[in-house]
Design a protein around this motif. Structure first.
Motif, PDB file in Angstrom:
ATOM      1  N   ASN A 142     -92.084  44.602 -66.405  1.00 50.56           N
ATOM      2  CA  ASN A 142     -92.091  46.029 -66.073  1.00 50.56           C
ATOM      3  C   ASN A 142     -90.696  46.612 -65.844  1.00 50.56           C
ATOM      4  N   SER A 143     -89.653  45.943 -66.325  1.00 53.84           N
ATOM      5  CA  SER A 143     -88.328  46.571 -66.345  1.00 53.84           C
ATOM      6  C   SER A 143     -88.304  47.622 -67.449  1.00 53.84           C
ATOM      7  N   MET A 144     -87.417  48.631 -67.301  1.00 47.72           N
ATOM      8  CA  MET A 144     -87.449  49.769 -68.220  1.00 47.72           C
ATOM      9  C   MET A 144     -86.035  50.270 -68.517  1.00 47.72           C
ATOM     10  N   LEU A 145     -85.810  50.642 -69.789  1.00 55.40           N
ATOM     11  CA  LEU A 145     -84.576  51.295 -70.200  1.00 55.40           C
ATOM     12  C   LEU A 145     -84.928  52.475 -71.096  1.00 55.40           C
ATOM     13  N   TYR A 146     -84.360  53.652 -70.771  1.00 55.72           N
ATOM     14  CA  TYR A 146     -84.547  54.838 -71.605  1.00 55.72           C
ATOM     15  C   TYR A 146     -83.301  55.054 -72.464  1.00 55.72           C
ATOM     16  N   THR A 193     -80.349  50.836 -58.820  1.00 51.08           N
ATOM     17  CA  THR A 193     -80.068  49.800 -59.806  1.00 51.08           C
ATOM     18  C   THR A 193     -78.563  49.642 -59.982  1.00 51.08           C
ATOM     19  N   ARG A 194     -78.093  48.404 -59.982  1.00 52.46           N
ATOM     20  CA  ARG A 194     -76.670  48.123 -60.197  1.00 52.46           C
ATOM     21  C   ARG A 194     -76.409  48.008 -61.699  1.00 52.46           C
ATOM     22  N   ILE A 195     -75.256  48.495 -62.111  1.00 47.87           N
ATOM     23  CA  ILE A 195     -74.859  48.440 -63.518  1.00 47.87           C
ATOM     24  C   ILE A 195     -73.609  47.577 -63.614  1.00 47.87           C
ATOM     25  N   SER A 238     -86.167  44.801 -58.707  1.00 43.87           N
ATOM     26  CA  SER A 238     -87.324  44.986 -59.591  1.00 43.87           C
ATOM     27  C   SER A 238     -86.959  45.157 -61.060  1.00 43.87           C
ATOM     28  N   GLU A 239     -85.666  45.339 -61.380  1.00 45.55           N
ATOM     29  CA  GLU A 239     -85.250  45.633 -62.746  1.00 45.55           C
ATOM     30  C   GLU A 239     -84.255  44.588 -63.266  1.00 45.55           C
ATOM     31  N   THR A 281     -84.472  42.118 -73.159  1.00 48.64           N
ATOM     32  CA  THR A 281     -85.385  42.202 -72.019  1.00 48.64           C
ATOM     33  C   THR A 281     -85.649  40.812 -71.459  1.00 48.64           C
ATOM     34  N   GLY A 282     -86.284  40.773 -70.276  1.00 47.90           N
ATOM     35  CA  GLY A 282     -86.641  39.500 -69.650  1.00 47.90           C
ATOM     36  C   GLY A 282     -85.759  39.187 -68.460  1.00 47.90           C
TER      37      GLY A 282
END
Length: 327
Positions: A142-146, A193-195, A238-239, A281-282
């Motif tokens: 359930n991680s997400m990137l737009y 969220t950290r980048i 969570s991401e 992902t993952g």
């Protein structure tokens, strides 16, 4: 005198800002209005394609999306018009990218809905929204990137002539190929969220919001700017999701937090090349495993290379080197 000016040019390169480079100051805040036309999923190649419209006008730009590895999508934007010069295609350089991996198309299922098209695998999925055009990629955790959520997609491929970039100390770029910039925006879910990634650093590994001045990602002879690897991670409790920007040209990053929509935004803009990237992902191990399969892994160093190393910029004589060793 010539050597003096070369030295001045080199020393001031690191001080150039967005305002000093046409491709950045003209485009860093540009917002377009993208939509898709003629969406198609090739069931034999497992490849999605579509034409892009900007403000409802044909832009001679094609979108290509396919599943490259079990946990990674490759996304490309290709001009369909003829350009009178050759852009550098990093993805076709076999010394950098494994050609067998990047050109592999893995099986996908396809769901055509009224307002979006969905590409589905066991590990991840891509939802391609038609108007306005943007892509959301998620995984089984359930991680997400737009992608292009803020409509910052840009591809200068119309052959527009531009004036040279002038720098107070020298004319640094005649821009002989005209306007060639490419860029897009990425949005990580979660304002906390950290980048991380993209460059060497001499302070925090995580990016803060850039506020006024975008971050310049380029290789120059300056501390912590010797090399950049354009792999960026968004991570929190969570991401965990990443992207690899396959474009080695001079690049700026503009990073911001959208508290209202609970997003961390990265606006990415490069001077040339292609808008071509892979989303991984993952879990972090899965991401690094897939990334290193694509770009290669370090060989085990030979025994003779393992030992004491002495390195410093500025040794002037052999005697000085020997004195340091003796100490």
């Amino acid at each position: 005198m010539i050597l003096f000016w070369v030295a001045i040019a080199s020393s001031y390169e690191e001080y150039k800002k967005c305002k000093d480079m046409r491709f950045c100051y003209r485009n860093i805040d540009k917002i377009n209005e993208w939509s898709l036309r003629n969406p198609n999923f090739d069931v034999e190649k497992y490849e999605f394609t579509a034409d892009l419209l900007n403000f409802n006008e044909t832009d001679n730009l094609k979108l290509i999306v396919y599943l490259m590895q079990n946990n990674s999508f490759r996304i490309r934007f290709i001009p369909t018009n003829h350009e009178n010069f050759n852009r550098y295609k990093l993805a076709e350089n076999s010394f950098v990218v494994n050609q067998e991996v990047i050109n592999k198309h893995l099986p996908l299922s396809y769901d055509n809905q009224s307002d979006k098209l969905i590409l589905i695998s066991n590990e991840c999925r891509a939802e391609i929204h038609l108007s306005p055009f943007y892509i959301s990629i998620s995984d089984k955790y359930n991680s997400m990137l737009y992608i292009n959520y803020n409509q910052n997609l840009l591809f200068e491929h119309k052959g527009e002539k531009v004036t040279p970039d002038y720098w107070p100390y020298y004319m640094n770029d005649t821009i002989k190929n005209g306007a060639t910039a490419t860029g897009i925006d990425f949005s990580f879910r979660g304002k906390k969220t950290r980048i991380t990634g993209f460059c060497e650093t001499d302070n925090s590994l995580n990016f803060e919001d850039t506020m006024g001045e975008p971050l310049r990602m380029t290789n120059i002879d300056s501390f912590s700017d010797y090399g950049h690897v354009p792999l960026m991670h968004g991570h929190s409790a969570s991401e965990m999701i990443s992207f690899f920007w396959m474009n080695p040209t001079d690049t700026f990053l503009k990073i911001s937090t959208d508290n209202d929509q609970d997003l961390r935004n990265v606006r990415l803009l490069s001077e040339g090349g292609y808008a071509d990237f892979v989303v991984f992902t993952g879990k972090i191990f899965d991401i690094l495993n897939s990334y290193t399969k694509l770009t290669g892994r370090h060989e085990i160093p030979p025994i003779f290379s393992i030992g004491y190393h002495q390195s410093k910029w500025g040794y002037k004589t052999q005697d000085e080197v020997e004195q340091i060793i003796d100490e």
